[in-house]
Each structure stands twice: as C-alpha cells, then as structure tokens.
Design an enzyme around this catalytic site. Structure first.
Site, PDB file in Angstrom:
ATOM      1  N   HIS A 299       0.822  -1.219   0.000  1.00  0.00           N
ATOM      2  CA  HIS A 299       0.000   0.000   0.000  1.00  0.00           C
ATOM      3  C   HIS A 299       0.856   1.269   0.000  1.00  0.00           C
ATOM      4  O   HIS A 299       0.320   2.373  -0.154  1.00  0.00           O
ATOM      5  CB  HIS A 299      -0.943   0.020   1.204  1.00  0.00           C
TER       6      HIS A 299
ATOM      7  N   HIS B  61      -6.098  -7.417  -0.515  1.00  0.00           N
ATOM      8  CA  HIS B  61      -6.282  -5.983  -0.779  1.00  0.00           C
ATOM      9  C   HIS B  61      -5.548  -5.584  -2.066  1.00  0.00           C
ATOM     10  O   HIS B  61      -4.453  -6.091  -2.336  1.00  0.00           O
ATOM     11  CB  HIS B  61      -5.721  -5.158   0.375  1.00  0.00           C
TER      12      HIS B  61
ATOM     13  N   ASP C 126      -2.433 -10.587  -2.592  1.00  0.00           N
ATOM     14  CA  ASP C 126      -2.998 -10.164  -1.300  1.00  0.00           C
ATOM     15  C   ASP C 126      -4.493  -9.858  -1.496  1.00  0.00           C
ATOM     16  O   ASP C 126      -4.914  -9.472  -2.588  1.00  0.00           O
ATOM     17  CB  ASP C 126      -2.253  -8.906  -0.848  1.00  0.00           C
TER      18      ASP C 126
ATOM     19  N   ASP D 236      -3.913 -13.019   3.328  1.00  0.00           N
ATOM     20  CA  ASP D 236      -5.169 -12.565   3.933  1.00  0.00           C
ATOM     21  C   ASP D 236      -6.387 -12.814   3.046  1.00  0.00           C
ATOM     22  O   ASP D 236      -7.504 -12.464   3.414  1.00  0.00           O
ATOM     23  CB  ASP D 236      -5.089 -11.087   4.356  1.00  0.00           C
TER      24      ASP D 236
END
Ligand SMILES: [Zn+2]
Length: 346
Positions: A162, A199, A197, A286
C-alpha cells in the site's frame, strides 16, 4: 529455496489503527513474523539475515523527501504538546496532482497529512528501523534470484504494497515488492509483479503506473466495498508509456478457490504475453477464509494450487510477504503456498 528475514523487522509494534472512526488494536503485530518463522522452520527452509545493501534501490522507488520524513518524523512528533505516542494524520491534501498540486508544509502535522494516507499506518520510534530492514530482506531475496536461485522468499514485515512513492498507508511504509522489482530490473529489461494479497496493491500500482518495463497485476476483493476503496478497479490500466501495463482483477467479497483460480489464469496469461525475465509475487495470505479481514474465501489447499500455477510460469521468482493476519491457519497457509512454489519449481 532460502528465506530472508532480519530480526530488526520485529521492533515496529504499532498499537492501534483507525477503523470506521474508532481505534482498534492493530492486527499488524510482530507475532505475525513469529508465526511465519515457525512455518519456515517446519518446512526446513534456511532463514538468512540480509546484509545492508544500502538505500539506492529504496531511493529508486521512493521520493527522497518521503524517506527523510519517515526517518525523522517521530522525534519531531514527540515535541508536539499532548500528541499521542504514535504518529497519525488528521488532515490530508485533497489533490496532489496537476494544477491543484499541494504545497509542502514545514509543519510536522502537515507533513504527516501529506505522507500518511490513512489511519492504518501509525509511525513509532522503531518504524523506520523495521521498514528499512524489511526492504533489505526484499533486496537480498532479489539478489539471491539474480545470483541464480530459482526462488527466494522475503519475510517482509511490516508489509509494503500500500506504500506509494511518497505515502505510507495500510500498515505499509516501504514498498518491498516494488523495491525487489527495481532490483531485478538491474538485470532484466522487463519484470512483472503479481499481487495476490486480498487488498489491491495500490502503492505498487502507483509506483509503476507510467512505466512500460514493469507489469503490475493485482487480484483482490473488489474495492467497491473493500479497502483501499479508491483504487483497484478494472479500468485502471496504466498511463502514458505504462498504458496497458497494469491489470486489476477485482473479485466479489467471499470468492472461493475455483473462481479465484480462473482469474489467476487471466493474470498468468498476461504475464506470459509480457515475457518478463523475472517475477515478484506479492504474497498476501489474507485472502484466506479465516483471515480477520474476511475479503475472500481461499482455502489452505487453495494456496498450494495458486502457487503451483504461478510457479508453472518457470520464471525466476522473488516471493515477498505482504498481508495475512493472526488466525489459526496463518502458518499453514504460508507452508501451503511455499510448498506449491517448491513443488512446481522442482
Ligand atoms: Zn492485505
């Protein structure tokens, strides 16, 4: 395959993050690293500490002003009367691009707003030490692959995907996957980064958005109802020279193995067409069905299948740890993923 980790990566211990306006305990704990290290031991993978390869590769990915900020903000923050013991933003420039580019304040509070995109990247006294050590782990894993290893795993914690060129966010400070890719670019004209991931890898996308030498791909829970909300949509395909070099494959919340693997095949075909010399896998765990973030519903066995398909590309690959939070399955999920890579590569 070797694993790379520096114990200094455990020093950063964020206390809290802001969720729906409320403070909660941060799930990005040093315990994550302990669990992942135990999984590596159970796989009998050797874990090596990275040498300090210097800041040049980090500085090729991140703005110098941001690096200076990350290294120095904590003591400046502590001089603010009444400030808590972690650096957290309370104001942001709405636009930083084009005609409305934001000015750069001298104020510590202003700079925090400029360089920290959300309430999920608190900075404390040890953050720079751990983030720098994690970036060195990514660099060393890339160097192992450049030295002839088929695979290397960097246990990067804190995670990185991120983080943009000049912003922290979502538990991330230095973009380890981007740094590994930049290192690989020293030898290979084209490199791909595949982010699995749960996200969207918005920082990685931003860093390479205008470049044609690094293909970025991300498979993730649809940002229409999931962090990072503002990026990760299919229409984001790159700009300028990088047009066509970013592929986002959002999936509905709760997607399980079969539908995921179909999207993965789309990503793998794009990588094959791009013909990179090396691959970085941004390995978030995740997406698992028991992860606290509950975005997708991949099974532990699903990670074996995902890894085997990626490894079937037969590209020299640096596997960089991203998210994956404490659950009973976290260690098993890493073992499954790495077994899949090792089996298919062997
Ligand atoms: Zn994640």
């Amino acid at each position: 395959m070797k694993a790379v980790f520096d114990p200094a990566q455990k020093a950063h211990q964020p206390k809290r993050f802001l969720v729906s306006g409320a403070w909660q305990a941060s799930p990005e704990t040093a315990e994550r690293a302990e669990i992942l290290l135990r999984a590596l031991a159970e796989l009998d993978l050797p874990v090596v500490a990275p040498p300090d390869s210097g800041a040049a590769t980090i500085a090729a990915v991140h703005d110098q002003r941001y690096l200076t900020f990350l290294q120095g903000i904590y003591p400046r923050w502590c001089r603010i009367e009444g400030a808590p013991d972690e650096v957290v933003p309370n104001v942001h420039p709405v636009s930083r691009r084009g005609e409305a580019a934001a000015g750069y304040p001298a104020s510590a509070v202003g700079q925090v707003g400029y360089h920290v995109m959300d309430g999920a990247a608190p900075i404390n006294a040890e953050t720079w030490t751990s983030a720098y050590a994690g970036a060195q782990s990514a660099i060393h894993a890339a160097d192992l692959v450049l030295g002839g290893e088929a695979l290397a795993y960097a246990l990067c914690r804190p995670p990185g995907h991120h983080a943009t060129a000049d912003m922290a966010g979502g538990f991330c400070f230095l973009n380890n996957a981007a740094i590994a890719a930049e290192r690989l670019r020293g030898r290979h004209p084209r490199v791909a980064i595949l982010d699995v991931d749960v996200h969207h890898g918005n920082g990685t996308q931003q860093i390479f958005y205008g470049r044609s030498d690094v293909l970025t791909l991300s498979i993730h829970a649809d940002p229409v109802r999931f962090y990072p909300f503002f990026w990760g949509y299919a229409a984001e395909t790159g700009e300028g020279a990088g047009e066509g070099c970013n592929l986002n494959l959002p999936l509905p919340r709760g997607t399980a193995d079969e539908a995921y693997l179909a999207k993965l095949d789309t990503a793998l075909q794009r990588i094959t067409d791009f013909a990179p010399g090396a691959l970085v896998v941004a390995l978030g765990l995740d997406a698992h069905e028991s992860d606290p973030f509950q975005g997708l519903a991949i099974t532990t066995e699903g990670f074996v299948r995902i890894a085997e398909r990626i490894a079937a590309l037969k590209l020299p690959s640096v596997i960089v740890q991203e998210g994956g939070y404490v659950s009973a399955a976290l260690g098993s999920n890493l073992k499954s993923a790495l077994r899949g890579f090792i089996r298919a590569a062997g």
